[in-house]
Motif scaffolding. Structure first.
Motif, PDB file in Angstrom:
ATOM      1  N   ASN A  26      36.799  32.070  30.698  1.00  0.00           N
ATOM      2  CA  ASN A  26      38.271  32.351  31.245  1.00  0.00           C
ATOM      3  C   ASN A  26      38.099  31.302  32.215  1.00  0.00           C
ATOM      4  N   ASP A  85      39.640  41.465  26.669  1.00  0.00           N
ATOM      5  CA  ASP A  85      39.015  42.149  27.693  1.00  0.00           C
ATOM      6  C   ASP A  85      37.620  41.846  27.653  1.00  0.00           C
ATOM      7  N   ASP A  88      34.964  40.138  29.483  1.00  0.00           N
ATOM      8  CA  ASP A  88      34.906  41.642  30.859  1.00  0.00           C
ATOM      9  C   ASP A  88      34.198  42.186  31.100  1.00  0.00           C
ATOM     10  N   ASP A 112      39.285  37.690  37.514  1.00  0.00           N
ATOM     11  CA  ASP A 112      40.435  38.497  36.182  1.00  0.00           C
ATOM     12  C   ASP A 112      40.320  39.783  37.327  1.00  0.00           C
TER      13      ASP A 112
END
Length: 157
Positions: A26, A85, A88, A112
Motif C-alpha cells: 500500500n 488483500d 492486509d 485500506d
C-alpha cells in the motif's frame, strides 16, 4: 572509574513502545517493488513516525514482494499472504494474536478500509500513515491521528 549502566524496566519500555504495522505494498502503491524503493519508504516512515529501537515493526506483503521488502527493510518482521488483500489479511491475523495493551500506541502504515474495525478496537491510541489518495474514510474516522506519506514516491515498477 565506576560506570553504571541503566537498564530500563519493562514498564518503562512498554510506556514508549509502539506496534507498527506496515502494508508495504500500500505504501509502495503496488504489489512489486525494488529494495531501493522499500529503503526510501522505510526512511520516510521511520522519520515521520519517529521509530525507535523499542518499536515492534511488522511488515505485510505478498510473496511477490517479499524478497525486495526483506532486502529493503531487513530488521522488520514479515507476514506474507498473497491474493486479493493478502498483505492486509496477514497483518490483521497477526494483530488479532497480539496483546495490544503491551504497547503505548498502534501505528498503521496503510489506508485500506479493512483495518478500520481493528484500529477502532485496538484499545490504545492509533496513528495511521497513508497516502492522501488511498486513505479510506472508515480508517480516517477510526484512527486517533492521521499522518500523510509524501506523494513524491513513484508507483512500484
Amino acid at each position: 572509574m565506576n560506570a553504571t549502566i541503566s537498564i530500563p524496566s519493562y514498564r518503562d519500555v512498554c510506556a514508549q513502545r509502539r506496534l507498527v504495522l506496515v502494508d508495504i505494498e500500500n505504501a509502495a502503491r503496488g504489489a512489486t517493488t525494488s529494495p531501493d524503493h522499500v529503503q526510501t519508504l522505510r526512511a520516510e516512515i521511520s522519520h515521520t513516525l519517529h521509530l525507535g529501537a523499542w518499536d515492534q515493526i511488522i511488515v505485510g506483503c505478498s510473496h511477490y514482494s517479499l524478497l525486495s521488502a526483506k532486502l529493503g527493510w531487513p530488521t522488520a518482521r514479515f507476514v506474507v499472504r498473497s491474493g486479493p488483500d493478502g498483505a492486509d489479511l496477514a497483518l490483521l491475523a497477526e494483530l488479532a494474536q497480539i496483546d495490544t495493551s503491551r504497547f503505548a500506541e498502534l501505528a498503521l502504515v496503510s489506508g485500506d478500509h479493512l483495518f478500520a474495525p481493528a484500529v477502532a478496537a485496538a484499545g490504545i491510541p492509533t496513528t495511521v500513515l497513508s497516502h492522501r489518495t488511498s486513505l479510506s474514510r472508515e480508517l480516517r474516522l477510526a484512527a486517533n491521528r492521521i499522518r500523510l506519506l509524501s506523494t513524491n514516491h513513484p508507483a512500484a515498477a
